[in-house]
Structure formats: C-alpha cells, structure tokens
Write a protein that holds these residues in place. Sequence first.
Motif, PDB file in Angstrom:
ATOM      1  N   ALA A  44       0.816  -1.217   0.000  1.00  0.00           N
ATOM      2  CA  ALA A  44       0.000   0.000   0.000  1.00  0.00           C
ATOM      3  C   ALA A  44       0.851   1.268   0.000  1.00  0.00           C
ATOM      4  O   ALA A  44       0.633   2.159  -0.833  1.00  0.00           O
ATOM      5  N   PRO A  45       1.852   1.386   0.909  1.00  0.00           N
ATOM      6  CA  PRO A  45       2.692   2.587   0.850  1.00  0.00           C
ATOM      7  C   PRO A  45       3.426   2.736  -0.472  1.00  0.00           C
ATOM      8  O   PRO A  45       3.548   3.855  -0.997  1.00  0.00           O
ATOM      9  N   ALA A  46       3.900   1.623  -1.046  1.00  0.00           N
ATOM     10  CA  ALA A  46       4.627   1.701  -2.311  1.00  0.00           C
ATOM     11  C   ALA A  46       3.718   2.162  -3.446  1.00  0.00           C
ATOM     12  O   ALA A  46       4.117   2.978  -4.295  1.00  0.00           O
ATOM     13  N   ALA A  47       2.472   1.658  -3.467  1.00  0.00           N
ATOM     14  CA  ALA A  47       1.525   2.070  -4.508  1.00  0.00           C
ATOM     15  C   ALA A  47       1.197   3.553  -4.385  1.00  0.00           C
ATOM     16  O   ALA A  47       1.089   4.265  -5.399  1.00  0.00           O
ATOM     17  N   GLU A  48       1.059   4.029  -3.163  1.00  0.00           N
ATOM     18  CA  GLU A  48       0.727   5.434  -2.961  1.00  0.00           C
ATOM     19  C   GLU A  48       1.884   6.350  -3.342  1.00  0.00           C
ATOM     20  O   GLU A  48       1.680   7.391  -3.979  1.00  0.00           O
ATOM     21  N   ILE A  49       3.100   5.976  -2.959  1.00  0.00           N
ATOM     22  CA  ILE A  49       4.262   6.780  -3.338  1.00  0.00           C
ATOM     23  C   ILE A  49       4.468   6.744  -4.849  1.00  0.00           C
ATOM     24  O   ILE A  49       4.847   7.750  -5.470  1.00  0.00           O
ATOM     25  N   ALA A  50       4.182   5.586  -5.459  1.00  0.00           N
ATOM     26  CA  ALA A  50       4.316   5.473  -6.914  1.00  0.00           C
ATOM     27  C   ALA A  50       3.350   6.395  -7.641  1.00  0.00           C
ATOM     28  O   ALA A  50       3.656   6.898  -8.731  1.00  0.00           O
ATOM     29  N   LEU A  51       2.168   6.622  -7.073  1.00  0.00           N
ATOM     30  CA  LEU A  51       1.221   7.574  -7.654  1.00  0.00           C
ATOM     31  C   LEU A  51       1.579   9.016  -7.307  1.00  0.00           C
ATOM     32  O   LEU A  51       1.319   9.933  -8.088  1.00  0.00           O
ATOM     33  N   LEU A  52       2.181   9.206  -6.133  1.00  0.00           N
ATOM     34  CA  LEU A  52       2.521  10.558  -5.691  1.00  0.00           C
ATOM     35  C   LEU A  52       3.646  11.164  -6.527  1.00  0.00           C
ATOM     36  O   LEU A  52       3.632  12.381  -6.797  1.00  0.00           O
ATOM     37  N   ILE A  53       4.606  10.360  -6.940  1.00  0.00           N
ATOM     38  CA  ILE A  53       5.759  10.890  -7.681  1.00  0.00           C
ATOM     39  C   ILE A  53       5.348  11.539  -9.002  1.00  0.00           C
ATOM     40  O   ILE A  53       5.700  12.698  -9.269  1.00  0.00           O
ATOM     41  N   PRO A  54       4.577  10.857  -9.868  1.00  0.00           N
ATOM     42  CA  PRO A  54       4.148  11.548 -11.103  1.00  0.00           C
ATOM     43  C   PRO A  54       3.209  12.713 -10.836  1.00  0.00           C
ATOM     44  O   PRO A  54       3.192  13.683 -11.594  1.00  0.00           O
ATOM     45  N   LEU A  55       2.420  12.629  -9.764  1.00  0.00           N
ATOM     46  CA  LEU A  55       1.539  13.743  -9.412  1.00  0.00           C
ATOM     47  C   LEU A  55       2.359  14.982  -9.065  1.00  0.00           C
ATOM     48  O   LEU A  55       2.077  16.090  -9.542  1.00  0.00           O
ATOM     49  N   ALA A  56       3.385  14.805  -8.230  1.00  0.00           N
ATOM     50  CA  ALA A  56       4.237  15.933  -7.857  1.00  0.00           C
ATOM     51  C   ALA A  56       5.002  16.466  -9.061  1.00  0.00           C
ATOM     52  O   ALA A  56       5.172  17.684  -9.219  1.00  0.00           O
ATOM     53  N   ALA A  57       5.453  15.559  -9.939  1.00  0.00           N
ATOM     54  CA  ALA A  57       6.182  15.990 -11.133  1.00  0.00           C
ATOM     55  C   ALA A  57       5.283  16.790 -12.070  1.00  0.00           C
ATOM     56  O   ALA A  57       5.699  17.815 -12.635  1.00  0.00           O
ATOM     57  N   ALA A  58       4.036  16.338 -12.232  1.00  0.00           N
ATOM     58  CA  ALA A  58       3.098  17.064 -13.095  1.00  0.00           C
ATOM     59  C   ALA A  58       2.775  18.439 -12.524  1.00  0.00           C
ATOM     60  O   ALA A  58       2.693  19.431 -13.266  1.00  0.00           O
ATOM     61  N   PHE A  59       2.620  18.515 -11.224  1.00  0.00           N
ATOM     62  CA  PHE A  59       2.337  19.811 -10.602  1.00  0.00           C
ATOM     63  C   PHE A  59       3.528  20.748 -10.740  1.00  0.00           C
ATOM     64  O   PHE A  59       3.366  21.947 -10.998  1.00  0.00           O
ATOM     65  N   ARG A  60       4.731  20.209 -10.555  1.00  0.00           N
ATOM     66  CA  ARG A  60       5.926  21.033 -10.692  1.00  0.00           C
ATOM     67  C   ARG A  60       6.070  21.549 -12.120  1.00  0.00           C
ATOM     68  O   ARG A  60       6.432  22.716 -12.338  1.00  0.00           O
ATOM     69  N   MET A  61       5.772  20.702 -13.088  1.00  0.00           N
ATOM     70  CA  MET A  61       5.814  21.124 -14.485  1.00  0.00           C
ATOM     71  C   MET A  61       4.785  22.215 -14.744  1.00  0.00           C
ATOM     72  O   MET A  61       5.033  23.177 -15.475  1.00  0.00           O
ATOM     73  N   ARG A  62       3.615  22.052 -14.126  1.00  0.00           N
ATOM     74  CA  ARG A  62       2.573  23.067 -14.255  1.00  0.00           C
ATOM     75  C   ARG A  62       3.040  24.410 -13.699  1.00  0.00           C
ATOM     76  O   ARG A  62       2.808  25.468 -14.297  1.00  0.00           O
ATOM     77  N   GLN A  63       3.712  24.383 -12.552  1.00  0.00           N
ATOM     78  CA  GLN A  63       4.217  25.609 -11.956  1.00  0.00           C
ATOM     79  C   GLN A  63       5.196  26.318 -12.888  1.00  0.00           C
ATOM     80  O   GLN A  63       5.164  27.549 -13.020  1.00  0.00           O
ATOM     81  N   LYS A  64       6.068  25.563 -13.517  1.00  0.00           N
ATOM     82  CA  LYS A  64       7.050  26.170 -14.419  1.00  0.00           C
ATOM     83  C   LYS A  64       6.370  26.814 -15.620  1.00  0.00           C
ATOM     84  O   LYS A  64       6.750  27.902 -16.054  1.00  0.00           O
ATOM     85  N   ARG A  65       5.353  26.149 -16.159  1.00  0.00           N
ATOM     86  CA  ARG A  65       4.620  26.722 -17.283  1.00  0.00           C
ATOM     87  C   ARG A  65       3.895  27.991 -16.885  1.00  0.00           C
ATOM     88  O   ARG A  65       3.820  28.958 -17.651  1.00  0.00           O
ATOM     89  N   VAL A  66       3.364  28.002 -15.667  1.00  0.00           N
ATOM     90  CA  VAL A  66       2.660  29.182 -15.179  1.00  0.00           C
ATOM     91  C   VAL A  66       3.618  30.357 -15.040  1.00  0.00           C
ATOM     92  O   VAL A  66       3.306  31.491 -15.427  1.00  0.00           O
TER      93      VAL A  66
END
Length: 230
Positions: A44-66
């Motif tokens: 369960a923790p591994a699945a959640e962290i695996a989903l969190l990493i691309p989520l954080a990366a997508a948000f960070r990319m969004r911030q740079k575009r903004v």
Amino acid sequence: MQRPSSSADTHAADFWLACSAIVVVAVLQFFLINDLSLGPRWLAPAAEIALLIPLAAAFRMRQKRVKRAVAAGRLLDQPWRIIRYLALALITVMMLMNFIALAELVRALLAGRTENGTTLLVDAVIIWMINIIVFALWFWGLDGGGPAIRHAQRKPTFEFLFPQALIKDAAPFSPGFVDYLFLSFTNATAFSPTDTMPLSQRAKLLMMAEAMISLLTIAFVAARAVNILA
C-alpha cells in the motif's frame, strides 16, 4: 494593466502540504502492527508513493509553465486534468487500503484470533489518524471542483460554509488544506459538524462516511481492545 495571476501559484503551498500528508499516511500504513494490509505490508505505501511521484512531477511542471506564462504577460489559469485525476486516484487508493485494514481488524476481533490488546489499540489509533487525513484530502480535493478552481475564483462558499465566509467586510476567503484537515478532525472526533457546515449532498455524504468509520474504529475496535487489556 492588471498583473496576471495563477491559481497554481497561489495554492502551491497547499499542494505540498497535501503531499506531506500523503507521505504521513504511507508511513502510518507501513507501521501497522498486525497483518491488516492487502498483500505485503509495503504494498500500500509503495503504490501510494508510486502515484505521488508523477503527481508531484506534473504539478511542478505546471508551476514552471505558469511562471513562464506570467513572465510573458499571459494568463494560464486552466488546471491540468491529469493532476486532478492522479490526485483523486491516489486518495481513492488510500481510502480503500485503510478500509481494508479496518475490515481486517474488525474481522480479527470478531473471530477472536487477536489476543494482544496493546497492538489492537495502536492499530486502531493509526487507522483513525489515516481516516482523518484521507477525508481531509477528499474535502480539499473535491470542494468546489478542486483547489485550483477555488483559488482562481476566490469564492468563499462552495460545498462547505466556513465561519470566515460569514465575516462582513473581510477579504475574500479561500480555504486551504489546513482548514479541511481541521474540519476532518472535528468531524471524526465529534461525529458531527462543528464550526463548518456541509452545504451540498456530496459534502454531507462524505462527512457521514468519515463519522461512521471513525465511530466504528473508536467505539468498537478501541473499546474491544481496552476490554482485552483489562
């Protein structure tokens, strides 16, 4: 000329707070004492962290575009759907894993297979804490279409009526993650709304579900564990 603004910039701190809360959930799940998880303890923790990493990366990319859009004098207020979908999928996984842990704990109690009352108490507290964080994420992620829309519109009332919205002549209020965490904590503790009232049917159903899980955890599991200790 009005300076361009971005909802992604204004709710960035809230996003990273929510990410920290997700990491806390993963750590708590890993430290469940009894065998209450679906599969290995680390799954369960591994699945959640695996989903969190691309989520954080997508948000960070969004911030740079903004930032590039603001520097060029353009508005970029439309949130990425992938960020919202990843976030809702992650919250769903956490909720399901916590519900499975609670169901396994209740089944172990009913079957009489668990004799260590101390570990039952610890696991009940962990499940209760995870429940608070998960529903705080649900409230934060669903209210008014999500944090990006709330911060962009600066509308004080969506699906929850916070007391700050009732203050006359005050600056526009946009609730943050801590506000929803407090709402979730008080609902899980009092089993009812306190200072913040649900307005929509979805908000009421979410609060009912959290209160029901909290009541089951505290009134049944913890009470049974205390009886074992006595």
